[in-house]
Enzyme design. Structure first.
Site, short mmCIF file in Angstrom:
data_model
loop_
_atom_site.label_atom_id
_atom_site.label_comp_id
_atom_site.label_asym_id
_atom_site.label_seq_id
_atom_site.Cartn_x
_atom_site.Cartn_y
_atom_site.Cartn_z
N HIS A 148 0.85 -1.20 0.00
CA HIS A 148 0.00 0.00 0.00
C HIS A 148 0.88 1.25 0.00
O HIS A 148 1.25 1.75 1.05
CB HIS A 148 -0.93 -0.04 1.22
N HIS A 164 1.49 4.87 -2.75
CA HIS A 164 1.03 5.60 -3.94
C HIS A 164 2.25 6.20 -4.62
O HIS A 164 3.12 6.77 -3.94
CB HIS A 164 0.04 6.69 -3.54
N HIS A 187 -9.39 1.15 -1.08
CA HIS A 187 -9.29 1.79 0.23
C HIS A 187 -10.70 1.81 0.83
O HIS A 187 -11.67 2.10 0.12
CB HIS A 187 -8.86 3.24 0.12
N GLU A 203 -10.97 4.09 6.25
CA GLU A 203 -9.89 5.00 6.69
C GLU A 203 -10.55 6.17 7.43
O GLU A 203 -10.29 6.39 8.60
CB GLU A 203 -9.09 5.50 5.47
N ASP A 228 1.93 4.07 2.80
CA ASP A 228 0.92 4.87 2.11
C ASP A 228 1.56 5.97 1.25
O ASP A 228 1.64 5.82 0.04
CB ASP A 228 -0.06 5.48 3.14
N ASP A 229 2.01 7.04 1.89
CA ASP A 229 2.59 8.18 1.17
C ASP A 229 3.80 8.70 1.95
O ASP A 229 3.73 9.76 2.60
CB ASP A 229 1.54 9.30 1.04
N1 ADE Z 1 -4.47 8.73 -2.14
C1 ADE Z 1 -3.23 8.77 -1.67
N2 ADE Z 1 -3.20 8.47 -0.35
C2 ADE Z 1 -4.49 8.24 0.01
C3 ADE Z 1 -5.12 7.88 1.21
N3 ADE Z 1 -4.44 7.71 2.34
N4 ADE Z 1 -6.45 7.73 1.21
C4 ADE Z 1 -7.15 7.91 0.10
N5 ADE Z 1 -6.62 8.24 -1.07
C5 ADE Z 1 -5.29 8.41 -1.13
ZN ZN Z 2 -3.49 4.81 0.39
#
Ligand code: ADE
Ligand code: ZN
Length: 326
Positions: free
Chosen positions: A18, A20, A189, A192, A270-271
């Site tokens: 997971h 991006h 997703h 969250e 995630d990011d």
């Molecule tokens: N796009 C990138 N990160 C995300 C996240 N945590 N939740 C939803 N969309 C995303």
């Molecule tokens: Zn994500």
């Protein structure tokens, strides 16, 4: 190393399921791209919720100005993952979010696949999850699915659903049914920012193989039991949740209850560009909080789309690292 992962748990062989693409770009690379175009560098912090984060994310993405630059981002993401012990990565990518400014979406996908492949060895690999944005409607979603179908088995392993979760999953159900027929994983997703009903929808309407986040499932004991019974993996991202204000701190993070309930979870960043953590740090922090990181790494591999020649050796290496000495 002990099975609890103390000492070097961040080096465990694992799959990173997971992340991006643009959210994992090296900050220095984004700064370089901004300078090239003489535009302000994107702000990588200062957001406290998902909506503000999405704006920051899009600003960073817009700094990527050519296919070569996109390919370099993908290569560096793959290099960083290998450095952190990830033998396999599944990277979310949304080519339609570029609005055609770098060319046709096939060309963007090809650039990303080429970049991800560059640093791979015999027992490692990388693949793409093509991401549909909930906020962008089913037309773009359908075009994303068609691209995913065309590249199924050629670098694309799944269909994702990202963006603001207040847009419901139901309209996207037919796309996920088609993705399944094409042999793609359904990895939306859900859960969250929205409650357990969103996780249930992802399971029932989208027939999710894995769920990105899914942490609000802990509010529904019946759902927790169902997740444990069916062993649907939740691709959990603790630091992301802390930074976006959906969890308070590591000690109180729902991952503890998920693990205690027997739910399969993987650990993810995630990011990382925005959240100031990477997958190796997620494993190290999880180990420091007493979580069974070797079992989590095994889940990440078993629930991935990694081919046997990647998954098998990694699982064996994991077992040999975590078997207590006799
Ligand atoms: N796009 C990138 N990160 C995300 C996240 N945590 N939740 C939803 N969309 C995303
Ligand atoms: Zn994500």
């Amino acid at each position: 190393m002990s099975a609890n992962g103390d000492g070097g748990s961040e080096r465990l062989p694992k799959a990173h399921l997971h992340l991006h693409l643009e959210g994992a770009a090296r900050p220095a690379t984004l700064v370089e791209y901004a300078r090239r175009r003489d535009v302000p560098a994107a702000s990588l912090e200062g957001f406290t919720d998902l909506a503000a984060f999405v704006v920051a994310y899009e600003t960073a993405r817009d700094l990527i100005g050519s296919l070569d630059e996109l390919q370099r981002v993908a290569r560096e993401v793959a290099e960083d993952a290998l450095e952190q012990g990830c033998v396999w990565i599944e990277v979310h990518f949304a080519p339609f979010s570029y609005g055609g400014r770098l060319g046709r979406e096939e060309a963007l996908l090809e650039a990303v696949l080429a970049g991800l492949a560059e640093p791979q060895g015999d027992a490692t690999g990388a693949a793409v999850v093509l991401a549909v944005n909930r906020a962008h409607g089913t037309d773009l979603g359908r075009r994303t699915l068609v691209l995913a179908e065309r590249y199924a088995g050629r670098g694309v392993v799944g269909l994702g659903l990202v963006g603001d979760e207040r847009h419901p999953a139901r309209p996207y159900a037919p796309l996920f049914a088609r993705a399944r027929e094409a042999g793609l994983l359904a990895v939306p997703h859900a859960g969250e920012t929205q409650g357990p009903h969103a996780v249930l929808e992802a399971l029932q309407l989208l027939r999710a193989d894995r769920i990105g986040h899914g942490i609000t499932a802990t509010r529904d004991p019946g759902l927790l039991e169902q997740l444990a019974d069916t062993q649907r993996c939740l691709d959990v991202c603790p630091t992301s949740n802390l930074r976006l204000g959906v969890a308070e701190d590591w000690s109180a993070h729902p991952i503890h209850r998920l693990v205690a309930a027997g739910v399969a979870v993987s650990l993810n960043s995630d990011d990382p560009t925005f959240f100031g953590s990477d997958v190796a740090q997620e494993y190290a922090t999880a180990a420091a909080h007493g979580l069974p990181v070797a079992a989590i790494a095994a889940h990440s591999l078993r629930h991935s789309a990694a081919p046997d020649h990647v998954r098998g050796p990694a699982l064996r290496a994991l077992a040999s690292q975590t078997t207590p000495a006799t």
